[in-house]
Design a protein around this motif. Structure first.
Motif, PDB file in Angstrom:
ATOM      1  N   LEU A 144       5.240 -10.708   6.614  1.00 27.55           N
ATOM      2  CA  LEU A 144       5.474  -9.165   7.214  1.00 27.55           C
ATOM      3  C   LEU A 144       6.734  -9.094   8.306  1.00 27.55           C
ATOM      4  O   LEU A 144       7.366  -8.112   8.216  1.00 27.55           O
ATOM      5  N   SER A 190      -2.404  -5.416   7.569  1.00 29.43           N
ATOM      6  CA  SER A 190      -2.165  -4.630   6.748  1.00 29.43           C
ATOM      7  C   SER A 190      -1.767  -3.005   7.054  1.00 29.43           C
ATOM      8  O   SER A 190      -0.800  -2.681   6.444  1.00 29.43           O
ATOM      9  N   ALA A 193       1.024  -2.636   9.240  1.00 29.71           N
ATOM     10  CA  ALA A 193       2.410  -2.872   8.605  1.00 29.71           C
ATOM     11  C   ALA A 193       2.755  -1.433   7.722  1.00 29.71           C
ATOM     12  O   ALA A 193       3.992  -0.954   7.848  1.00 29.71           O
TER      13      ALA A 193
END
Length: 199
Positions: A144, A190, A193
């Motif tokens: 990421l 998740s 991001a």
């Protein structure tokens, strides 16, 4: 952010079809590596919704497909982590590969430093949190990191840990979890991001 704003309407259908095909591919991979979860239609539905948002946000077609790939992968990771409390290396590898592609598309090699910082930071947090973060979370942090410059990475951290803290507090207050229970952190990473890229 690095990502350009949307200026056309011809990419929505392409992104939707791509998200659906990728979702079914991941469901097939999940079955092969024994990481299946209930209600896969939720996965497909969320993936399609995110693909539409991406197509309306990003002007570059290739970049749109890349970010859609990332989002579909992250939704899949979140659902797996919720059920199994771990993130398969297969999907961490996919995020890392997508991150490298993102860096090459943007021609911003400073993202390597962000990736290294991200890996080191989550590694340190894992040590001091006494197992609250696992190896899968640390590997995901590396991949990421390749999607954010340093300012955008701060947004990612704020979203991730703020959402994690709020959800953990709600679960504790609702007595769904105790202080001794582990909570999957992949879903927070998740969502953090996704928000850092879209907001």
């Amino acid at each position: 952010m690095h990502y350009k704003d949307y200026k056309g309407g011809d990419k929505v259908i392409l992104n939707i079809i791509f998200a659906i095909l990728l979702s079914f591919l991941f469901l097939y991979i999940n079955k092969k590596i024994d990481y299946e979860y209930e209600k896969p239609m939720i996965f497909i539905g969320v993936s399609v919704a995110l693909s539409i948002i991406v197509s309306l946000k990003l002007s570059d077609k290739l970049q749109g497909l890349l970010i859609t790939s990332l989002f579909v992968t992250l939704v899949n990771i979140a659902l797996i982590d919720i059920k199994y409390m771990e993130i398969p290396n297969t999907y961490n590898a996919i995020v890392l590969i997508l991150g490298v592609i993102n860096m090459l598309i943007l021609k911003d090699y400073s993202l390597i430093l962000t990736g290294i910082i991200s890996f080191a930071l989550f590694f340190i947090v894992a040590i001091f949190s006494k197992g609250a973060l696992g190896g899968g979370d640390i590997k995901l942090a590396l991949g990421l990191g390749l999607f954010f410059n340093r300012l955008a990475y701060i947004d990612f951290l704020i979203y991730t840990f703020a959402i994690g803290a709020v959800i953990a507090l709600i679960l504790l207050m609702a007595k769904k979890k105790s202080k001794e229970d582990k909570i999957a952190f992949g879903p927070f990473m998740s969502l953090g991001a996704i928000l850092a890229i879209l907001v």
